[in-house]
Design a protein around this motif. Structure first.
Motif, mmCIF file in Angstrom:
data_model
loop_
_atom_site.group_PDB
_atom_site.id
_atom_site.type_symbol
_atom_site.label_atom_id
_atom_site.label_comp_id
_atom_site.label_asym_id
_atom_site.label_seq_id
_atom_site.Cartn_x
_atom_site.Cartn_y
_atom_site.Cartn_z
ATOM 1 N N UNK A 227 0.821 -1.454 0.115
ATOM 2 C CA UNK A 227 0.123 -0.018 0.148
ATOM 3 C C UNK A 227 0.966 1.071 -0.084
ATOM 4 N N UNK A 228 1.934 1.355 0.795
ATOM 5 C CA UNK A 228 2.907 2.457 1.049
ATOM 6 C C UNK A 228 3.425 2.802 -0.236
ATOM 7 N N UNK A 230 1.977 2.929 -3.212
ATOM 8 C CA UNK A 230 1.157 3.306 -4.311
ATOM 9 C C UNK A 230 1.087 4.807 -5.025
ATOM 10 N N UNK A 231 1.838 5.208 -4.383
ATOM 11 C CA UNK A 231 1.999 6.877 -4.723
ATOM 12 C C UNK A 231 2.726 6.831 -6.195
ATOM 13 N N UNK A 232 3.399 5.924 -6.367
ATOM 14 C CA UNK A 232 4.134 5.849 -7.682
ATOM 15 C C UNK A 232 3.115 5.458 -8.976
ATOM 16 N N UNK A 234 -0.180 5.645 -8.842
ATOM 17 C CA UNK A 234 -1.176 6.734 -9.218
ATOM 18 C C UNK A 234 -0.600 7.746 -9.976
ATOM 19 N N UNK A 235 0.740 8.074 -9.432
ATOM 20 C CA UNK A 235 1.419 9.302 -10.348
ATOM 21 C C UNK A 235 1.412 9.039 -11.747
ATOM 22 N N UNK A 269 -9.545 7.810 -6.928
ATOM 23 C CA UNK A 269 -8.636 8.354 -5.799
ATOM 24 C C UNK A 269 -8.328 9.826 -5.875
ATOM 25 N N UNK A 273 -8.421 12.687 -3.626
ATOM 26 C CA UNK A 273 -7.080 13.537 -2.685
ATOM 27 C C UNK A 273 -7.091 14.802 -3.066
ATOM 28 N N UNK B 4 -5.332 7.073 2.723
ATOM 29 C CA UNK B 4 -5.269 6.213 1.827
ATOM 30 C C UNK B 4 -3.903 5.501 2.344
ATOM 31 N N UNK B 7 0.460 8.788 -0.742
ATOM 32 C CA UNK B 7 0.058 10.197 -1.428
ATOM 33 C C UNK B 7 0.480 10.098 -2.997
ATOM 34 N N UNK B 9 2.829 10.661 -5.765
ATOM 35 C CA UNK B 9 4.279 10.880 -6.099
ATOM 36 C C UNK B 9 4.306 12.071 -6.926
#
Ligand code: SF4
Ligand code: SF4
Ligand code: SF4
Lengths: 352, 111
Positions: A227-228, A230-232, A234-235, A269, A273, B4, B7, B9
């Protein structure tokens, strides 16, 4: 260097298919596989075997370094053995990941015949089965692409905005594992993606060639499993959405279960956000599978196609195409029972 | 509010169309010779400060020329103005002077 278009073509079998389903698609877009079988069997009159005995290709485990090469090779060998036993030679995979896995196994066995020997041996020891390699390996979108003109001839709706008479503007996304691993196995290779845009053109729409067209959606496997991280992923989707938004696409059509899911769900998402919506008039951009697109063209009911399971509401697109639908039936399942309705959100459920 | 657990990136690509290139242009007007830089990295290789820290002069002046100013003034604090980079540069660029100029202008910008 001479570039010949012949190098970008692909042989696609015309009939008698062995169908290998996708493990994740049945959860993400469960109506699409049923639609594929229906279109092939009923609308196009083709022979296709939907075999309950085959398993997941284990590709997600393989790409996450959980399933070792020898194991996945044996799983692939077993799927081919089931096809051989059923008397078929044309293997059709319903998932881009699996398609990449099958292509990889065939390519590896070609380059390293001793690996193929091993696969025969492992499979025989484990199950007593024997296999032949398929004569033709295709992805399900290849099959729809192959029949696009027959589908156009039976079309009930075109990819045309009935209010303006203009072609719908479509973003296509072919997915990395379709043609970036082995460009020769994809229609148009990885540089000139044509498998989806060919359908769009044949059915009256217009494809948008936007800057990030070939960019990855970010799905990967190990990228999003934790989970941590997932920023990549989604980017990556965000980069694509930002790049396509100025062209005002009417919808996105995607090739791969992961891409379709990501491009659809990440819009939710991102809207939650950051408050951004990429579509017009306070909506997102609907994301369709190619079977859903073909199904709409052939006049299937959008709720039979499973389009109520999308995160981004599809109603604005249905209205543009002049498709009639029953808003009250959206959340009724096959047996007429209420299947639940998503919570209200910025991207929202579409209410007229 | 949904948690979430991650965040979105920020992209690491440099988008020259969106960056403020005003200072970058000013720098090149003042020191046109910097345009002859081939990004060989000799300045960084010769640099004493770079020997002990992650400081890279090549990286700093390349980023500044592309309009990426964030954190650059702080980076240049690591430079000791010894001038070894100038001796190493195959293009004969007055790199030490460039350090001083970038420092001066970036300090003005943040004021
Ligand atoms: S941009 Fe990506 S795909 Fe293209 S050359 Fe660089 S690493 Fe390879
Ligand atoms: S002047 Fe600064 S950048 Fe150049 S070598 Fe000396 S410490 Fe390094
Ligand atoms: S040594 Fe000179 S040419 Fe090489 S990167 Fe540094 S400034 Fe540029």
């Amino acid at each position: 260097m001479k570039i010949s278009w012949k190098e970008y073509q692909k042989d696609i079998a015309d009939d008698h298919y062995y169908y290998a389903r996708s493990c994740i698609r049945q959860n993400f877009f469960p109506g699409s596989e049923a639609a594929f079988l229906h279109i092939l069997g009923n609308d196009l009159g083709r022979d296709i075997l939907d075999d309950a005995r085959h398993t997941s290709c284990t590709g997600i485990g393989y790409h996450s370094d959980i399933v070792p090469l020898d194991t996945i090779m044996t799983v692939v060998a077993r799927q081919f053995a089931l096809m051989t036993e059923a008397g078929y030679e044309n293997f059709v995979s319903s998932c881009i990941t699996s398609f990449g896995i099958y292509s990889e196994a065939l390519e590896m066995w070609h380059e390293f015949p001793e690996q193929e020997e091993k696969a025969h041996e492992y499979l025989y020891k484990a199950t007593g089965r024997e296999f032949k390699k398929p004569k033709n390996l295709a992805h399900t979108s290849d099959i729809i692409f192959h029949h696009r003109h027959q589908i156009a001839a039976q079309a009930k709706h075109k990819l045309i905005n009935v209010q303006t008479g203009e072609p719908l503007k479509v973003v296509d996304h072919i997915g990395c594992h379709y043609a970036k691993i082995f460009p020769k196995v994809g229609v148009g290779g990885s540089e000139f993606p044509y498998v989806l845009s060919g359908m769009v053109e044949a059915w009256g729409g217009e494809c948008i060639d936007y800057p990030e067209r070939r960019h990855c959606c970010g799905f990967g496997f190990r990228n999003y499993l934790v989970q941590a991280n997932r920023g990549c992923p989604v980017a990556n989707s965000k980069k694509k959405l930002e790049s396509m938004a100025p062209y005002k696409p009417d919808f996105i059509v995607a090739n791969c279960p992961g891409c379709t899911m990501f491009l659809d769900r990440w819009q939710y998402a991102i809207s939650e956000m950051e408050g951004t919506l990429y579509g017009q008039d306070g909506h997102g951009i609907p994301v369709l599978t190619y079977e859903e697109m073909a199904g709409l063209v052939l006049g299937y009911d959008p709720w039979d196609l499973g389009m109520q399971l999308h995160q981004v509401a599809v109603e604005p697109l249905l209205d543009k195409m002049g498709i009639e639908y029953d808003p009250g039936a959206k959340y009724l399942g096959k047996n007429g029972k209420f299947i639940g309705k998503p919570e209200d959100s910025l991207i929202g459920c579409y209410t007229k | 509010m949904t948690s979430w657990g991650y965040s979105i990136s920020r992209p690491r690509s440099i988008d020259i169309d969106r960056n403020d290139m005003s200072y970058s242009k000013e720098l090149l007007r003042e020191y046109p010779e910097l345009q002859t830089c081939i990004a060989c990295g000799n300045c960084t290789a010769a640099c004493t400060a770079a020997n002990f820290t992650s400081f890279s002069l090549r990286k700093v002046h390349t980023l500044v020329r592309r309009g990426e100013y964030q954190g650059m003034a702080e980076e240049l604090e690591k430079c000791m103005l010894c001038g070894k980079c100038r001796l190493a540069c195959p293009r004969g660029i007055n790199t030490r002077q460039i350090v001083l100029t970038i420092k001066k202008h970036l300090a003005n910008r943040s004021r």
